[in-house]
Design a protein around this motif. Structure first.
Motif, short mmCIF file in Angstrom:
data_model
loop_
_atom_site.label_atom_id
_atom_site.label_comp_id
_atom_site.label_asym_id
_atom_site.label_seq_id
_atom_site.Cartn_x
_atom_site.Cartn_y
_atom_site.Cartn_z
N VAL A 168 1.00 -1.28 0.08
CA VAL A 168 0.03 -0.11 0.05
C VAL A 168 0.81 1.07 0.05
N HIS A 169 2.18 1.22 0.26
CA HIS A 169 3.20 2.42 0.24
C HIS A 169 3.13 2.77 -0.99
N ALA A 170 3.03 2.00 -2.05
CA ALA A 170 2.99 2.39 -3.54
C ALA A 170 1.70 2.92 -4.00
N ASN A 171 0.70 3.24 -3.20
CA ASN A 171 -0.55 3.95 -3.60
C ASN A 171 -0.22 5.37 -3.82
N THR A 172 -1.23 5.84 -5.12
CA THR A 172 -0.94 6.92 -5.76
C THR A 172 -2.21 7.72 -5.27
#
Length: 547
Positions: free
Chosen positions: A192-196
């Protein structure tokens, strides 16, 4: 001739008109073990009424209807206005409404709340599993919202209410509400840290507008959602209402519903936030994962109990069939090989149920020791119990022969449902890596786990050897990521063994330790060492139906 050749004989009666709760000794004994004596009568009464409803022919029809008529997305009304609503069959609303009325969205406001809710969830999910998603999301949103007391004051009474109101209205105009969740994005999945998705602050404190896309949104017909988005201070948790306080619809654009393997009665969606989507911050900016992890932890317990429910219903169907079906000169249930298969399946089901209730009791305990125990036990249990669900459902289906492959038996629906809990809230690798994270960062978690299993020390030599082997593995964490699954499996099996040795009948504990910890069984079900106790294991698992 047609009448003569189509006389039906040697067919089991339907498994209907029975009490799902009272017919499950592992469940009833666990509730008795963990619920305070002064409340036990009340809790058993609640669960008995729920069990009778879940086992009724009427509720079983609702379950079949809800899956035969999956939800339909209505993006616009007849005049072209965007509405983004999901329509469900009336059976879905009956199932969900009964569950809400029974208190299955609330474990937070009553003594022994998690044990009674977990037991109820396990009972009611056997009638139909798909509507368990909004039940779980709604229940699990409460601890996350408590990071923002003003929001919790508004929403917690609605989420824990026993009033089912599916209509979309402002929170102030409702007596009960449902919650969903939207974390996953196309490019990141579990990362989820790759969420934009972006969150831009407004002038009012704590208010933002969101822009982005969510690849999986659970329960998109809900009144509010917990979502993650990138705020100026980093990844942050937000509460996104479907209807704004002034009564207008929030910009929550449902792009499509997912076409899933199973869980057909339930809606899962892709949603779009278009820069006008209004949301309130929950917790501090940059602390989104730490905030929403409270929700994830609670739903992971539901993954365990949901998988246990599928297993229990599969075993009940298989044992019921074998008790009535005759072949080769006798009842199937009396044939040594079928008895071995049924006993093996029953062990898996009882171990899952017993573990789910132990986790729920630790949530109710709430001590530092309980919290430390849960930190390791929940991901290990979620990994292993959900992994065992699919092979149990498949083997139970085979116990019915060709009839089990036919939709009318109900077993195909269970088989399609079985893999879901392993995927939901983090797949197998995510759980195994979370186990490693707990071992490396939180030594008190391992200490609490060892204290728990240590209470069974000396009760079974195979369990003692398994504990010794586990300690040997834990002593060497070099290169452990490649064997993280094995470690999670051993942690779960040893914990299950210690619980059964302490609480289950001797024949159940002995067979489990022999087949799961002693190395005396093969990889397939039905390869347990042959002992006189297997007949008692099967009889214990057989549901009782009034003749």
């Amino acid at each position: 001739m047609a009448a003569i050749t189509h006389i039906v004989t040697n067919q089991p009666p339907p498994l209907a008109g029975y009490d799902v709760f009272a017919s499950d000794p592992a469940l009833t004994e666990g509730v008795t073990r963990y619920v305070a004596a002064e409340r036990l009568g009340e809790v058993r009464g609640e669960l008995g009424r729920l069990g009778q409803a879940a086992g009724s022919a009427q509720v079983q029809r609702w379950g079949a209807q809800a899956n035969a008529h999956p939800p339909v997305l209505r993006t616009h009304d007849r005049y072209g206005h965007r509405i983004d609503e999901v329509e469900f069959h009336p059976a879905w609303h009956r199932l969900l409404g009964h569950a809400v009325t029974a208190g299955l969205t609330d474990a937070w406001s009553r003594p022994d709340g998690h044990v009674r809710r977990t037991a109820g969830f396990l009972v009611w999910s056997q009638a139909e599993a798909g509507h368990g998603c909004p039940l779980s999301m709604t229940h699990a949103a409460v601890p996350a919202l408590r990071a923002e007391p003003e929001l919790a004051a508004v929403w917690e009474p609605l989420l824990t209410s026993r009033v089912y109101e599916p209509e979309l209205r402002p929170a102030a105009a409702k007596a009960g509400a449902l919650a969903g969740m939207a974390m996953t994005e196309k490019q990141g999945g579990s990362d989820v840290h790759a969420n934009t998705t972006r969150a831009e602050p407004l002038a009012a404190a704590g208010e933002y507008v969101l822009t982005g896309h969510k690849w999986f949104c659970s329960a998109p017909m809900s009144d509010a959602f917990l979502v993650l988005a990138q705020a100026p201070g980093g990844l942050t948790c937000f509460l996104l209402p479907r209807v704004l306080p002034d009564g207008s619809r929030n910009a929550f654009l449902i792009q499509r519903l997912k076409d899933k393997l199973g869980n057909r009665s339930n809606a899962s969606a892709e949603v779009e936030f278009d820069g006008r989507t209004w949301a309130c911050r929950v917790g501090e900016e940059g602390r989104g994962v730490a905030t929403i992890i409270e929700m994830v932890a609670a739903t992971r317990l539901d993954c365990v109990s949901g998988a246990a429910a599928v297993m229990r219903q599969a075993v009940a169907q298989a044992a019921h069939h074998a008790a009535y079906r005759e072949a080769f000169g006798g009842r199937l249930i009396d044939k040594p090989l079928m008895r071995n298969v049924l006993a093996d399946l029953a062990l898996e089901s009882e171990a899952a149920t017993t573990l789910a209730l132990r986790l729920a009791a630790a949530y109710d305990g709430g001590t530092a020791q309980d919290r430390a125990f849960l930190r390791l036990a929940v991901p290990a249990a979620k990994y292993w119990v959900t992994k065992r669900c699919t092979p149990v459902a498949a083997e139970a289906l085979e116990c019915l022969g060709g009839n089990g492959y036919v939709e009318e038996s109900g077993l195909p629906r269970l088989l399609r449902e079985a893999p879901l809990n392993s995927l939901w809230e983090g797949s197998g690798n995510v759980q195994a890596l979370d186990v490693l994270r707990a071992l490396r960062r939180e030594p008190e978690a391992l200490n609490a786990y060892l204290t728990e299993i240590g209470t069974a020390r000396g009760a079974d030599h195979r369990l003692d050897r398994a504990v010794t082997g586990l300690l040997t593995e834990l002593a060497d964490l070099e290169g452990v990521e490649a064997r993280a699954r094995r470690l999670a499996e051993r942690l779960a099996l040893v914990l299950q063994g210690s619980l059964l040795v302490r609480y289950a009948p001797p024949e159940v504990a002995d067979a489990f330790c022999a087949g799961r910890l002693g190395g005396d069984a093969g990889a397939a079900f039905g390869t347990l060492p042959h002992t006189a106790g297997l007949a008692a294991v099967v009889e214990r698992a057989r549901p009782v139906v009034a003749e």
